[in-house]
Design a protein around this motif. Structure first.
Motif, PDB file in Angstrom:
ATOM      1  N   VAL A  89       0.860  -1.180   0.000  1.00  0.00           N
ATOM      2  CA  VAL A  89       0.000   0.000   0.000  1.00  0.00           C
ATOM      3  C   VAL A  89       0.898   1.231   0.000  1.00  0.00           C
ATOM      4  O   VAL A  89       1.895   1.288   0.733  1.00  0.00           O
ATOM      5  N   ALA A  90       0.574   2.190  -0.832  1.00  0.00           N
ATOM      6  CA  ALA A  90       1.324   3.442  -0.865  1.00  0.00           C
ATOM      7  C   ALA A  90       0.710   4.423   0.124  1.00  0.00           C
ATOM      8  O   ALA A  90      -0.515   4.593   0.169  1.00  0.00           O
ATOM      9  N   GLY A 118       1.593   2.916   9.196  1.00  0.00           N
ATOM     10  CA  GLY A 118       2.606   1.982   8.703  1.00  0.00           C
ATOM     11  C   GLY A 118       2.573   0.665   9.447  1.00  0.00           C
ATOM     12  O   GLY A 118       2.636  -0.416   8.836  1.00  0.00           O
ATOM     13  N   LYS A 119       2.462   0.730  10.757  1.00  0.00           N
ATOM     14  CA  LYS A 119       2.414  -0.471  11.585  1.00  0.00           C
ATOM     15  C   LYS A 119       1.169  -1.296  11.278  1.00  0.00           C
ATOM     16  O   LYS A 119       1.240  -2.523  11.111  1.00  0.00           O
ATOM     17  N   ALA A 120       0.014  -0.638  11.178  1.00  0.00           N
ATOM     18  CA  ALA A 120      -1.240  -1.353  10.943  1.00  0.00           C
ATOM     19  C   ALA A 120      -1.250  -2.042   9.580  1.00  0.00           C
ATOM     20  O   ALA A 120      -1.757  -3.157   9.437  1.00  0.00           O
ATOM     21  N   LEU A 121      -0.687  -1.397   8.576  1.00  0.00           N
ATOM     22  CA  LEU A 121      -0.638  -2.007   7.242  1.00  0.00           C
ATOM     23  C   LEU A 121       0.254  -3.243   7.245  1.00  0.00           C
ATOM     24  O   LEU A 121      -0.081  -4.269   6.624  1.00  0.00           O
ATOM     25  N   LYS A 136       8.858   4.428   8.989  1.00  0.00           N
ATOM     26  CA  LYS A 136       9.335   4.055  10.334  1.00  0.00           C
ATOM     27  C   LYS A 136       8.388   3.058  10.983  1.00  0.00           C
ATOM     28  O   LYS A 136       8.820   2.034  11.530  1.00  0.00           O
ATOM     29  N   GLY A 137       7.088   3.345  10.914  1.00  0.00           N
ATOM     30  CA  GLY A 137       6.120   2.436  11.509  1.00  0.00           C
ATOM     31  C   GLY A 137       6.168   1.062  10.880  1.00  0.00           C
ATOM     32  O   GLY A 137       6.079   0.045  11.568  1.00  0.00           O
ATOM     33  N   ALA A 138       6.333   1.018   9.554  1.00  0.00           N
ATOM     34  CA  ALA A 138       6.396  -0.268   8.858  1.00  0.00           C
ATOM     35  C   ALA A 138       7.651  -1.042   9.225  1.00  0.00           C
ATOM     36  O   ALA A 138       7.608  -2.242   9.500  1.00  0.00           O
ATOM     37  N   LEU A 177     -17.242  10.857  -6.286  1.00  0.00           N
ATOM     38  CA  LEU A 177     -16.844  11.092  -4.895  1.00  0.00           C
ATOM     39  C   LEU A 177     -16.931   9.823  -4.060  1.00  0.00           C
ATOM     40  O   LEU A 177     -16.301   9.723  -3.010  1.00  0.00           O
ATOM     41  N   ASP A 178     -17.726   8.850  -4.542  1.00  0.00           N
ATOM     42  CA  ASP A 178     -17.819   7.578  -3.827  1.00  0.00           C
ATOM     43  C   ASP A 178     -16.513   6.784  -3.915  1.00  0.00           C
ATOM     44  O   ASP A 178     -16.334   5.799  -3.178  1.00  0.00           O
ATOM     45  N   LEU A 179     -15.634   7.183  -4.821  1.00  0.00           N
ATOM     46  CA  LEU A 179     -14.355   6.496  -4.968  1.00  0.00           C
ATOM     47  C   LEU A 179     -13.371   6.878  -3.866  1.00  0.00           C
ATOM     48  O   LEU A 179     -12.338   6.233  -3.705  1.00  0.00           O
ATOM     49  N   ILE A 180     -13.700   7.935  -3.121  1.00  0.00           N
ATOM     50  CA  ILE A 180     -12.818   8.419  -2.052  1.00  0.00           C
ATOM     51  C   ILE A 180     -13.429   8.062  -0.702  1.00  0.00           C
ATOM     52  O   ILE A 180     -14.601   8.354  -0.440  1.00  0.00           O
ATOM     53  N   HIS A 181     -12.636   7.444   0.153  1.00  0.00           N
ATOM     54  CA  HIS A 181     -13.069   7.121   1.515  1.00  0.00           C
ATOM     55  C   HIS A 181     -12.342   8.039   2.500  1.00  0.00           C
ATOM     56  O   HIS A 181     -11.130   8.222   2.395  1.00  0.00           O
ATOM     57  N   VAL A 182     -13.077   8.590   3.434  1.00  0.00           N
ATOM     58  CA  VAL A 182     -12.491   9.487   4.429  1.00  0.00           C
ATOM     59  C   VAL A 182     -12.774   8.939   5.816  1.00  0.00           C
ATOM     60  O   VAL A 182     -13.917   8.558   6.125  1.00  0.00           O
ATOM     61  N   THR A 183     -11.759   8.904   6.651  1.00  0.00           N
ATOM     62  CA  THR A 183     -11.932   8.355   7.994  1.00  0.00           C
ATOM     63  C   THR A 183     -10.882   8.926   8.933  1.00  0.00           C
ATOM     64  O   THR A 183      -9.842   9.419   8.502  1.00  0.00           O
ATOM     65  N   ASP A 184     -11.188   8.832  10.215  1.00  0.00           N
ATOM     66  CA  ASP A 184     -10.201   9.141  11.257  1.00  0.00           C
ATOM     67  C   ASP A 184      -9.702   7.860  11.916  1.00  0.00           C
ATOM     68  O   ASP A 184      -8.827   7.910  12.781  1.00  0.00           O
ATOM     69  N   ASP A 185     -10.260   6.747  11.502  1.00  0.00           N
ATOM     70  CA  ASP A 185     -10.011   5.456  12.143  1.00  0.00           C
ATOM     71  C   ASP A 185      -9.024   4.637  11.309  1.00  0.00           C
ATOM     72  O   ASP A 185      -9.341   4.252  10.172  1.00  0.00           O
ATOM     73  N   ILE A 186      -7.869   4.337  11.867  1.00  0.00           N
ATOM     74  CA  ILE A 186      -6.854   3.580  11.146  1.00  0.00           C
ATOM     75  C   ILE A 186      -7.349   2.171  10.840  1.00  0.00           C
ATOM     76  O   ILE A 186      -7.109   1.638   9.741  1.00  0.00           O
ATOM     77  N   GLU A 187      -8.025   1.551  11.791  1.00  0.00           N
ATOM     78  CA  GLU A 187      -8.548   0.200  11.553  1.00  0.00           C
ATOM     79  C   GLU A 187      -9.527   0.197  10.381  1.00  0.00           C
ATOM     80  O   GLU A 187      -9.522  -0.726   9.559  1.00  0.00           O
ATOM     81  N   GLU A 188     -10.368   1.220  10.305  1.00  0.00           N
ATOM     82  CA  GLU A 188     -11.305   1.310   9.188  1.00  0.00           C
ATOM     83  C   GLU A 188     -10.558   1.489   7.870  1.00  0.00           C
ATOM     84  O   GLU A 188     -10.919   0.884   6.854  1.00  0.00           O
TER      85      GLU A 188
END
Length: 256
Positions: free
Chosen positions: A58-59, A80-83, A104-106, A213-224
């Motif tokens: 994932v980029a 980075g860690k979650a991915l 760094k996280g990765a 616009l449905d092609l873009i997802h916006v979130t504050d949640d890393i798990e999501e």
């Protein structure tokens, strides 16, 4: 190679006159522009060779100006860690700030951390958290590597370069040049103004479709964010499995 026939390259988008001015008369007849083509080819070959066996990735994009002490830097480390924990390598532009934080996280999570840098007069080279390092002269070659070897983009708060990557990827998805390629923006507070403008000005003015616009997802949640990437990969796997099944069925019927 005889260095007489490898002159220094002019700026990336130099005019033919500028190209001629930067090359000695003794080698102009060889075709200065031909050397540019060979340099471009060599960057593609090097990139394909270095990343061919990368696997799922994932980029992650974001501002080079993100301070290491900021919450956004910590957010990049968590991304980075979650991915990595979800089974992905992490690819960034290899620079400082948000890019460094994701690398760094990765790396600290034991995953593969990739930095795809670009030659710029104000850049200081790649950050120290890249396991695979490549530096490109040409932006368009570098962009190809991001899209070709990533299963999706995660976009942290960023500036002009980040927006460039985001909208190029959005264009490729919208035009179906790539499919099942999720674009996840992290940080509702940062990105909401852009999305409001896209909806209220661009879409409302008939310059884009509401479904774009449905092609873009916006979130504050890393798990999501990670779940969106994983779900898109599952859809792609299902689509490929269905295509293989249809092909096998067609071949079976044709063999009767």
């Amino acid at each position: 190679m005889d260095t007489r026939f490898t002159p220094a390259e002019p700026p990336e988008f130099a005019t033919p006159a500028e190209v001629a001015a930067t090359h000695p008369a003794a080698v102009r007849h060889l075709g200065a522009e031909a050397w540019r083509v060979l340099r471009i080819q060599s960057e593609f070959v090097e990139g394909f060779g270095a990343l061919a066996e990368l696997g799922k990735a994932v980029a992650v994009f974001g501002s080079a100006r993100t301070p290491p002490t900021s919450p956004e830097y910590a957010l990049g480390e968590q991304v980075g860690k979650a991915l990595v924990e979800a089974g992905y390598a992490v690819i960034t532009g290899g620079g400082p700030g948000a890019m460094e934080s994701a690398n760094k996280g990765a790396q600290e999570a034991g995953g593969t951390s990739v930095g795809l840098g670009i030659e710029l007069p104000f850049e200081q080279g790649l950050n120290p958290y890249c396991d695979i390092e490549l530096i490109f002269r040409y932006f368009f070659v570098r962009k190809t590597m991001f899209v070709k070897y990533a299963q999706g983009f995660v976009v942290l708060p960023g500036g002009i370069g980040t927006l460039d990557e985001l909208f190029e990827a959005l264009t490729l998805v919208q035009t179906r040049k790539v499919t099942h390629f999720p674009l996840v923006l992290i940080g509702r507070g940062y990105w909401s103004g852009l999305l409001d403008w896209l909806r209220d000005s661009v879409v409302a003015g008939g310059k884009a479709s509401p479904k774009d616009l449905d092609l873009i997802h916006v979130t504050d949640d890393i798990e999501e964010a990670v779940r969106i990437i994983v779900d898109a990969e599952m859809l792609l796997d299902e689509a490929e499995a269905a295509a293989r099944h249809d092909k096998e069925e067609a071949e079976r019927r044709a063999g009767r």
